[in-house]
Enzyme design. Structure first.
Site, PDB file in Angstrom:
ATOM      1  N   ASN A   1       0.865  -1.184   0.000  1.00 31.72           N
ATOM      2  CA  ASN A   1       0.000   0.000   0.000  1.00 31.72           C
ATOM      3  C   ASN A   1       0.897   1.228   0.000  1.00 31.72           C
ATOM      4  OD1 ASN A   1      -1.783   2.070   0.518  1.00 31.72           O
ATOM      5  ND2 ASN A   1      -2.127   1.524   2.661  1.00 31.72           N
TER       6      ASN A   1
ATOM      7  N   LYS B   1       0.080   4.252  -0.177  1.00 29.07           N
ATOM      8  CA  LYS B   1      -0.558   5.444   0.397  1.00 29.07           C
ATOM      9  C   LYS B   1      -0.380   6.631  -0.573  1.00 29.07           C
ATOM     10  CE  LYS B   1       0.637   3.724   4.936  1.00 29.07           C
ATOM     11  NZ  LYS B   1       0.364   3.922   6.328  1.00 29.07           N
TER      12      LYS B   1
ATOM     13  N   HIS C   1      -9.312   0.968   5.316  1.00 33.05           N
ATOM     14  CA  HIS C   1      -7.998   1.238   5.910  1.00 33.05           C
ATOM     15  C   HIS C   1      -8.192   2.224   7.077  1.00 33.05           C
ATOM     16  CE1 HIS C   1      -3.892   2.614   6.469  1.00 33.05           C
ATOM     17  NE2 HIS C   1      -3.513   1.523   5.837  1.00 33.05           N
TER      18      HIS C   1
ATOM     19  N   GLU D   1      -6.643   4.734   7.983  1.00 33.93           N
ATOM     20  CA  GLU D   1      -6.497   6.155   7.644  1.00 33.93           C
ATOM     21  C   GLU D   1      -7.771   6.693   6.987  1.00 33.93           C
ATOM     22  OE1 GLU D   1      -2.788   5.686   5.533  1.00 33.93           O
ATOM     23  OE2 GLU D   1      -1.840   5.155   7.418  1.00 33.93           O
TER      24      GLU D   1
ATOM     25  N   SER E   1       3.898  -1.959  10.273  1.00 30.47           N
ATOM     26  CA  SER E   1       5.356  -1.956  10.417  1.00 30.47           C
ATOM     27  C   SER E   1       5.997  -3.317  10.135  1.00 30.47           C
ATOM     28  CB  SER E   1       5.749  -1.437  11.813  1.00 30.47           C
ATOM     29  OG  SER E   1       5.300  -0.103  11.982  1.00 30.47           O
TER      30      SER E   1
HETATM   31  C1  PEP Z   1      -0.437   0.292   5.939  1.00 29.40           C
HETATM   32  O1  PEP Z   1      -0.354   1.382   5.395  1.00 29.40           O
HETATM   33  O2  PEP Z   1      -1.428  -0.430   5.750  1.00 29.40           O
HETATM   34  C2  PEP Z   1       0.678  -0.148   6.765  1.00 29.40           C
HETATM   35  C3  PEP Z   1       0.609  -1.309   7.355  1.00 29.40           C
HETATM   36  O3  PEP Z   1       1.740   0.717   6.872  1.00 29.40           O
HETATM   37  P1  PEP Z   1       3.187   0.393   7.511  1.00 29.40           P
HETATM   38  O4  PEP Z   1       3.648  -0.934   6.923  1.00 29.40           O
HETATM   39  O5  PEP Z   1       4.054   1.525   7.084  1.00 29.40           O
HETATM   40  O6  PEP Z   1       3.015   0.296   8.991  1.00 29.40           O
END
Ligand code: PEP
Length: 254
Positions: free
Chosen positions: A10, A12, A97, A99, A214
């Protein structure tokens, strides 16, 4: 029982026109060796066409980061329908998601409507669920997952999960560098699978539940080794071809 792992990136609101092509070209050559894992990327909408052209002959699948809950065409300024995403080669659509839930008003009902719209267009929704830090600390992790999942179950029915992917994404782990431990991830994933199993054991057995939050090359293998973790939804590390490839390699080896 063997669920094939899926690693989905993803991006983003990151990358650029030129950077998207370079990133995908690098991924295409480096993931070749890892054919026991399914791989997808979800770029921002404006880059879908160029990424589609690059991946069309490959096993790198394309997904969108969101979808409009309205189908077809209509007076919905700023929105993108599932039918449009299919035209650009999308196979997956991320829905719910955190966000989107946090900053753009995607509540449980809207997420359920987006899940339905994705399936109506022939897309596989990747339904994101997950608790905030405050909710975890208040002992509400299971209640939050149940509420978020059941909103979609009520709207779509359990059979719809035969053509869907779920992603457990604890909000406190997204973009923070604070990854869930394998034990925390396994227990949330097992809980989600149990909620589905209460309605249909076969659908639950075959459902892919990704972990997101992460995931990095140094923790992917231990997370993917958990019995109920079927791959990852990768944010930050999917913007770096070498890191993303290393995570795919963990999925291939798991
Ligand atoms: C995400 O955007 O769904 C995500 C898990 O981000 P990150 O891997 O940066 O924590």
């Amino acid at each position: 029982m063997s669920r094939r792992k899926l690693v989905a990136g993803n991006w983003k609101m990151h990358a650029s026109k030129e950077g998207s092509s370079t990133l995908v070209q690098d991924m295409l050559s480096s993931i070749k060796a890892f054919d026991r894992v399914d791989v997808a990327v979800c770029p921002p909408y404006p880059y879908l066409a160029q990424v589609q052209a690059l991946v069309s002959e490959s096993r790198l699948a394309l997904g969108s980061q969101d979808i409009c809950e309205k189908t077809g065409q209509g007076a919905f300024t700023g929105e993108v329908s599932g039918q449009m995403l299919v035209e650009f080669g999308c196979k997956y659509a991320i829905v719910g998601h955190s966000e989107r839930r946090q900053f753009f008003g995607d509540n449980d009902d809207r997420v359920a409507a987006k899940f339905l719209a994705a399936q109506a267009a022939g897309l596989t929704p990747i339904l994101c669920v997950g608790e905030s830090l405050a909710e975890r600390e208040a002992g509400q992790m299971e209640a939050v997952l149940e509420r978020q999942l059941k909103a979609v179950l009520a709207a779509a029915g359990v059979k719809a999960f035969g053509q869907a992917v779920v992603a457990y994404e604890p909000v406190w782990a997204i973009g923070t560098g604070r990854t869930a431990t394998p034990e925390q991830a396994q227990s949330a994933h097992a809980y989600l699978r149990q909620l589905i199993a209460a309605e249909d054991a076969i659908i639950a057995r075959d459902l892919r539940i990704l972990y997101g939050g992460s995931v990095k090359p140094d923790n992917a293998a231990t997370l993917f080794a958990c019995a109920d973790v079927d791959g990852g939804l990768i944010g930050g590390a999917s913007l770096d071809a070498a890191q993303f490839t290393a995570i795919c390699a963990a999925g291939h080896g798991a």
